[in-house]
Design a protein around this motif. Structure first.
Motif, PDB file in Angstrom:
ATOM      1  N   ASN A  29      46.486  40.445  48.234  1.00 16.18           N
ATOM      2  CA  ASN A  29      45.892  40.140  46.699  1.00 16.18           C
ATOM      3  C   ASN A  29      45.516  38.637  46.875  1.00 16.18           C
ATOM      4  O   ASN A  29      45.385  38.013  47.633  1.00 16.18           O
ATOM      5  CB  ASN A  29      46.873  40.542  45.843  1.00 16.18           C
ATOM      6  N   ASP A  30      45.622  38.086  45.713  1.00  8.40           N
ATOM      7  CA  ASP A  30      44.986  36.606  45.262  1.00  8.40           C
ATOM      8  C   ASP A  30      43.479  36.681  45.710  1.00  8.40           C
ATOM      9  O   ASP A  30      42.869  37.854  46.255  1.00  8.40           O
ATOM     10  CB  ASP A  30      45.758  35.791  46.083  1.00  8.40           C
TER      11      ASP A  30
ATOM     12  N   ASN B  96      42.096  46.594  49.846  1.00  6.41           N
ATOM     13  CA  ASN B  96      43.093  45.748  49.497  1.00  6.41           C
ATOM     14  C   ASN B  96      43.223  45.436  48.225  1.00  6.41           C
ATOM     15  O   ASN B  96      42.685  46.192  47.576  1.00  6.41           O
ATOM     16  CB  ASN B  96      43.119  44.420  50.580  1.00  6.41           C
ATOM     17  N   GLN B  97      43.656  44.466  47.773  1.00  5.21           N
ATOM     18  CA  GLN B  97      43.643  44.121  46.255  1.00  5.21           C
ATOM     19  C   GLN B  97      43.309  42.677  46.125  1.00  5.21           C
ATOM     20  O   GLN B  97      43.463  42.101  44.932  1.00  5.21           O
ATOM     21  CB  GLN B  97      45.422  44.431  45.752  1.00  5.21           C
ATOM     22  N   VAL B  98      42.385  42.333  46.762  1.00  2.00           N
ATOM     23  CA  VAL B  98      41.679  41.009  46.653  1.00  2.00           C
ATOM     24  C   VAL B  98      41.175  40.874  45.305  1.00  2.00           C
ATOM     25  O   VAL B  98      40.069  41.738  45.209  1.00  2.00           O
ATOM     26  CB  VAL B  98      40.946  40.718  48.116  1.00  2.00           C
ATOM     27  N   GLU B  99      41.206  39.717  44.688  1.00  2.00           N
ATOM     28  CA  GLU B  99      40.700  39.702  43.512  1.00  2.00           C
ATOM     29  C   GLU B  99      39.874  38.009  43.216  1.00  2.00           C
ATOM     30  O   GLU B  99      39.798  37.437  44.454  1.00  2.00           O
ATOM     31  CB  GLU B  99      41.837  39.560  42.395  1.00  2.00           C
TER      32      GLU B  99
ATOM     33  N   THR C 116      36.203  47.932  48.317  1.00  2.00           N
ATOM     34  CA  THR C 116      37.467  48.613  47.466  1.00  2.00           C
ATOM     35  C   THR C 116      38.507  47.587  47.433  1.00  2.00           C
ATOM     36  O   THR C 116      39.562  47.556  48.043  1.00  2.00           O
ATOM     37  CB  THR C 116      37.929  49.730  48.532  1.00  2.00           C
ATOM     38  N   ASN C 117      38.001  46.556  46.545  1.00  2.00           N
ATOM     39  CA  ASN C 117      39.232  45.468  46.260  1.00  2.00           C
ATOM     40  C   ASN C 117      38.807  45.350  44.817  1.00  2.00           C
ATOM     41  O   ASN C 117      38.426  46.157  43.963  1.00  2.00           O
ATOM     42  CB  ASN C 117      38.758  44.247  47.114  1.00  2.00           C
ATOM     43  N   PHE C 118      39.200  44.202  44.170  1.00  2.00           N
ATOM     44  CA  PHE C 118      39.193  43.689  42.692  1.00  2.00           C
ATOM     45  C   PHE C 118      38.154  42.548  42.394  1.00  2.00           C
ATOM     46  O   PHE C 118      38.482  41.570  41.771  1.00  2.00           O
ATOM     47  CB  PHE C 118      40.344  43.429  42.197  1.00  2.00           C
ATOM     48  N   LEU C 119      37.319  42.234  43.585  1.00  2.00           N
ATOM     49  CA  LEU C 119      36.452  41.072  43.146  1.00  2.00           C
ATOM     50  C   LEU C 119      35.494  41.150  42.245  1.00  2.00           C
ATOM     51  O   LEU C 119      35.032  42.102  41.641  1.00  2.00           O
ATOM     52  CB  LEU C 119      35.430  41.044  44.775  1.00  2.00           C
TER      53      LEU C 119
END
Length: 297
Positions: free
Chosen positions: A98-99, A119-122, A142-145
């Motif tokens: 993340n982060d 992942n959960q990368v933002e 499929t992340n949170f960009l």
């Protein structure tokens, strides 16, 4: 010591395979490749790594390959990764990282493969991404960009595949996309991209897969799309594309799959569709088309 820190930070005692770690020659440690007395590769994919990537990874400047995919890594990508100037292959996909992406990633001028899929990368894609001038493959699917695609993406002229789908990206596709002459596949599906498709899209003469569906793209289909003679799949459904379908689209002889459903297209279907002899799937329902189906279809 950098490897010991990696072992401690990712639960080495619980790895699926930790053969020889922390004893004997480093070259005998599972997943560690040593070349010329330097650690050059870390191959620890699908090995139950749990925890964070330590900043001390940057103390291995001769690393060329990092394979950490299919684990349970969390936390950020350390900024120290920018110290790995020899890195060619970085695969962190299928984790829980993340982060935000550190701006130091742009220092990896030799990187050719970068995979962050699932992942959960933002946060936003840093403008420094343009420093990856050797990159051929980039997957941030499929992340949170969030935020807009930086125009500096146009500096990555070696790119062949670019996947940014399944995020929360917004803003328009930058016209600099036309600089990516080697691009074969481009996806921004399932985002919040708006604005028109840039006319420069027609400069991507090697493009085979263009996936724009499930966004808020507006404006007309640019006539330059007719220049994409190698295009195999064009999916632009579920957008706000308007105007008439350009006659130039009929020059897409290699096109097999065309999906423009659920837009605001108007006018009649151009007779030049008859030239799209490779077409296997054609969906254009839920638009505002009028007139008759071309007889030559």
């Amino acid at each position: 010591l950098a490897l010991v820190a990696l072992y401690d930070s990712t639960g080495g005692s619980g790895w699926n395979n930790s053969n020889n770690w922390l004893s004997g020659s480093v070259s005998a440690w599972y997943g560690v490749i040593v070349t010329g007395g330097h650690v050059t590769e870390l191959r620890l994919s699908n090995n139950n790594l749990v925890g964070t990537i330590p900043g001390s990874i940057g103390d291995l400047p001769e690393l060329t390959h990092i394979h950490f995919h299919d684990n349970q890594l969390s936390g950020p990508i350390p900024a120290d990764i920018g110290n790995l100037g020899s890195l060619v292959h970085l695969n962190l996909s299928m984790n829980q990282i993340n982060d935000s992406i550190p701006s130091t990633i742009g220092l990896l001028s030799n990187l050719e493969y970068f995979d962050l899929y699932s992942n959960q990368v933002e946060g936003s894609i840093p403008t420094q991404i343009g420093g990856l001038t050797s990159l051929k493959y980039l997957d941030f699917d499929t992340n949170f960009l969030t935020g807009a695609l930086p125009s500096t993406i146009g500096s990555m002229t070696m790119l062949e595949e670019l996947y940014l789908g399944g995020n929360q990206l917004s803003g328009p596709i930058p016209s600099e996309i036309g600089n990516l002459q080697k691009l074969n596949a481009f996806s921004v599906a399932y985002n919040q991209i708006d604005g028109p498709i840039p006319e420069s899209i027609g400069d991507l003469e090697n493009l085979a897969y263009l996936l724009l569906f499930n966004n808020q793209i507006s404006g007309p289909l640019p006539a330059s799309i007719g220049e994409l003679t190698n295009l195999v799949r064009l999916w632009a459904h579920y957008n706000n594309i308007s105007g008439e379908i350009p006659e130039e689209r009929g020059s897409l002889a290699a096109l097999e799959d065309l999906d423009l459903k659920w837009n605001q297209l108007s006018g009649s279907s151009p007779t030049t569709i008859n030239g799209m002899t490779g077409l296997q799937n054609f969906q254009i329902n839920n638009n505002q088309l009028t007139g008759s189906i071309p007889a030559g279809i």
